[in-house]
Design a protein around this motif. Sequence first.
Motif, PDB file in Angstrom:
ATOM      1  N   LEU A  61       0.863  -1.192   0.000  1.00 13.16           N
ATOM      2  CA  LEU A  61       0.000   0.000   0.000  1.00 13.16           C
ATOM      3  C   LEU A  61       0.892   1.232   0.000  1.00 13.16           C
ATOM      4  O   LEU A  61       1.364   1.663   1.033  1.00 13.16           O
ATOM      5  N   ARG A  62       1.132   1.761  -1.163  1.00  9.97           N
ATOM      6  CA  ARG A  62       2.043   2.892  -1.320  1.00  9.97           C
ATOM      7  C   ARG A  62       1.318   4.092  -1.903  1.00  9.97           C
ATOM      8  O   ARG A  62       0.342   3.949  -2.629  1.00  9.97           O
ATOM      9  N   GLN A  63       1.878   5.233  -1.625  1.00 11.29           N
ATOM     10  CA  GLN A  63       1.426   6.451  -2.286  1.00 11.29           C
ATOM     11  C   GLN A  63       1.938   6.412  -3.721  1.00 11.29           C
ATOM     12  O   GLN A  63       2.981   5.816  -3.989  1.00 11.29           O
ATOM     13  N   PRO A  64       1.239   7.033  -4.649  1.00  9.49           N
ATOM     14  CA  PRO A  64       1.742   7.087  -6.026  1.00  9.49           C
ATOM     15  C   PRO A  64       3.109   7.757  -6.083  1.00  9.49           C
ATOM     16  O   PRO A  64       3.457   8.572  -5.226  1.00  9.49           O
ATOM     17  N   LEU A  65       3.878   7.393  -7.094  1.00 10.25           N
ATOM     18  CA  LEU A  65       5.160   8.057  -7.300  1.00 10.25           C
ATOM     19  C   LEU A  65       4.938   9.555  -7.448  1.00 10.25           C
ATOM     20  O   LEU A  65       3.942   9.985  -8.036  1.00 10.25           O
ATOM     21  N   THR A  66       5.847  10.340  -6.948  1.00  8.45           N
ATOM     22  CA  THR A  66       5.744  11.794  -7.051  1.00  8.45           C
ATOM     23  C   THR A  66       5.828  12.239  -8.500  1.00  8.45           C
ATOM     24  O   THR A  66       5.041  13.073  -8.950  1.00  8.45           O
ATOM     25  N   ASP A  67       6.775  11.659  -9.228  1.00  5.73           N
ATOM     26  CA  ASP A  67       6.940  11.987 -10.644  1.00  5.73           C
ATOM     27  C   ASP A  67       6.481  10.805 -11.480  1.00  5.73           C
ATOM     28  O   ASP A  67       6.738   9.651 -11.125  1.00  5.73           O
TER      29      ASP A  67
END
Length: 127
Positions: free
Chosen positions: A84-90
């Motif tokens: 469960l990760r946050q989306p990549l910043t870029d």
Amino acid sequence: MSAPVTAAAMREYCLVGEIEWIWRMLLQGRDHLAVIIEESDKILLDAWEAEPGSVGSVEWDALLAAVAAHELEAAGLEVPAWGLRQPLTDPWTPEHPFLSPDRVRAQTPAWLSKQNIYVPARDLVTA
């Protein structure tokens, strides 16, 4: 393969820049997970709860997490915390030998583009 074994195999090839083999290890790990889910093998499924080490790249780590989370969610199973990760910043679009970045984006499944990762669905299919 478990998540830690998959990440370790991917890392070996990441260290030497063998992109094709990183893909192969990712998809092999995903295919092993799919078989484990299909066979309802609780012991092997528990092995996928263990957090993998880094592949050596934030992007590849995120792709492994997204692929595992997608397989588990599709089967109605709980995703481990590491998945469960946050989306990549870029946004990340791995280099593609045939498709332009715009075509890759257009052919990326929604579950993957939500993570800011762009890979055409057909590149995730194995025989």
